[in-house]
Design an enzyme around this catalytic site. Sequence first.
Site, short mmCIF file in Angstrom:
data_model
loop_
_atom_site.label_atom_id
_atom_site.label_comp_id
_atom_site.label_asym_id
_atom_site.label_seq_id
_atom_site.Cartn_x
_atom_site.Cartn_y
_atom_site.Cartn_z
N GLY A 51 40.36 31.73 55.09
CA GLY A 51 39.16 32.38 55.60
C GLY A 51 38.70 33.49 54.68
N CYS A 52 37.90 34.40 55.21
CA CYS A 52 37.37 35.51 54.42
C CYS A 52 38.49 36.27 53.73
CB CYS A 52 36.58 36.45 55.32
SG CYS A 52 35.97 37.93 54.48
N PHE A 53 38.39 36.40 52.41
CA PHE A 53 39.53 36.98 51.66
C PHE A 53 39.71 38.47 51.87
CE2 PHE A 53 36.76 36.34 47.55
CZ PHE A 53 35.83 37.27 47.99
N TRP A 54 38.78 39.15 52.48
CA TRP A 54 38.96 40.59 52.72
C TRP A 54 40.17 40.84 53.62
CZ3 TRP A 54 33.20 41.68 54.34
CH2 TRP A 54 32.38 41.60 53.21
#
Length: 212
Positions: A51-54
Amino acid sequence: MSLFDKKHLVTQADALPGRNTPMPIATLHAVNEHSMTNVPAGMEIAYFAMGCFWGVERLFWQLPGVYSTAAGYAGGYTPNPTYREVCSGQTGHAEAVRIVYDPAVISYEQLLQTFWENHDPTQGMQQGNDHGTQYRSAIYPLTPEQNAAAHASRERFQSAMTAAGDHRPITTEIAHATPFYYAEDEHQQYLHKNPYGYCGIGGIGVCLPPDA
């Protein structure tokens, strides 16, 4: 394929051409001030997409034994892509995290446990509210040992899901690591720089059984 197709991977022939120049990034990790690129002797590398790498990067930099983390793009075709290009769906990349870790402190198996237990590996080309091929679940092994461990862990997690009454099939991609490209510096350690920023990852309440 439509420029805005978010559910199907682009073919290599149709992928954007990219560029030869790597993305400039900071020399040191913003959290622990370790090198963002060097791999100290005795340490190993792992690549995960969930998912979102943040949020994914923060999840892993908090683990004891992890030397450094970096947000980037993996599993695609376009060399040195930009964030905008990856989000177009025309590079084939997933948002991924590069993890440099000390296997004497934390094992690849423990990293796999963190991977499986902290996202939903059944959602195909999305993760939660984030839709697009760049948000797919993936493991990119670098060695035969990592590859075997990744496949074995997927089987164990699928069995654990079934035992818990969740019969959805796992869609996680497991493929030999292709080049990893660093994301723009603004994405590196994003949730350290922006503590109240977006984090879209979350598990399904199933634990990975230990390797017998």
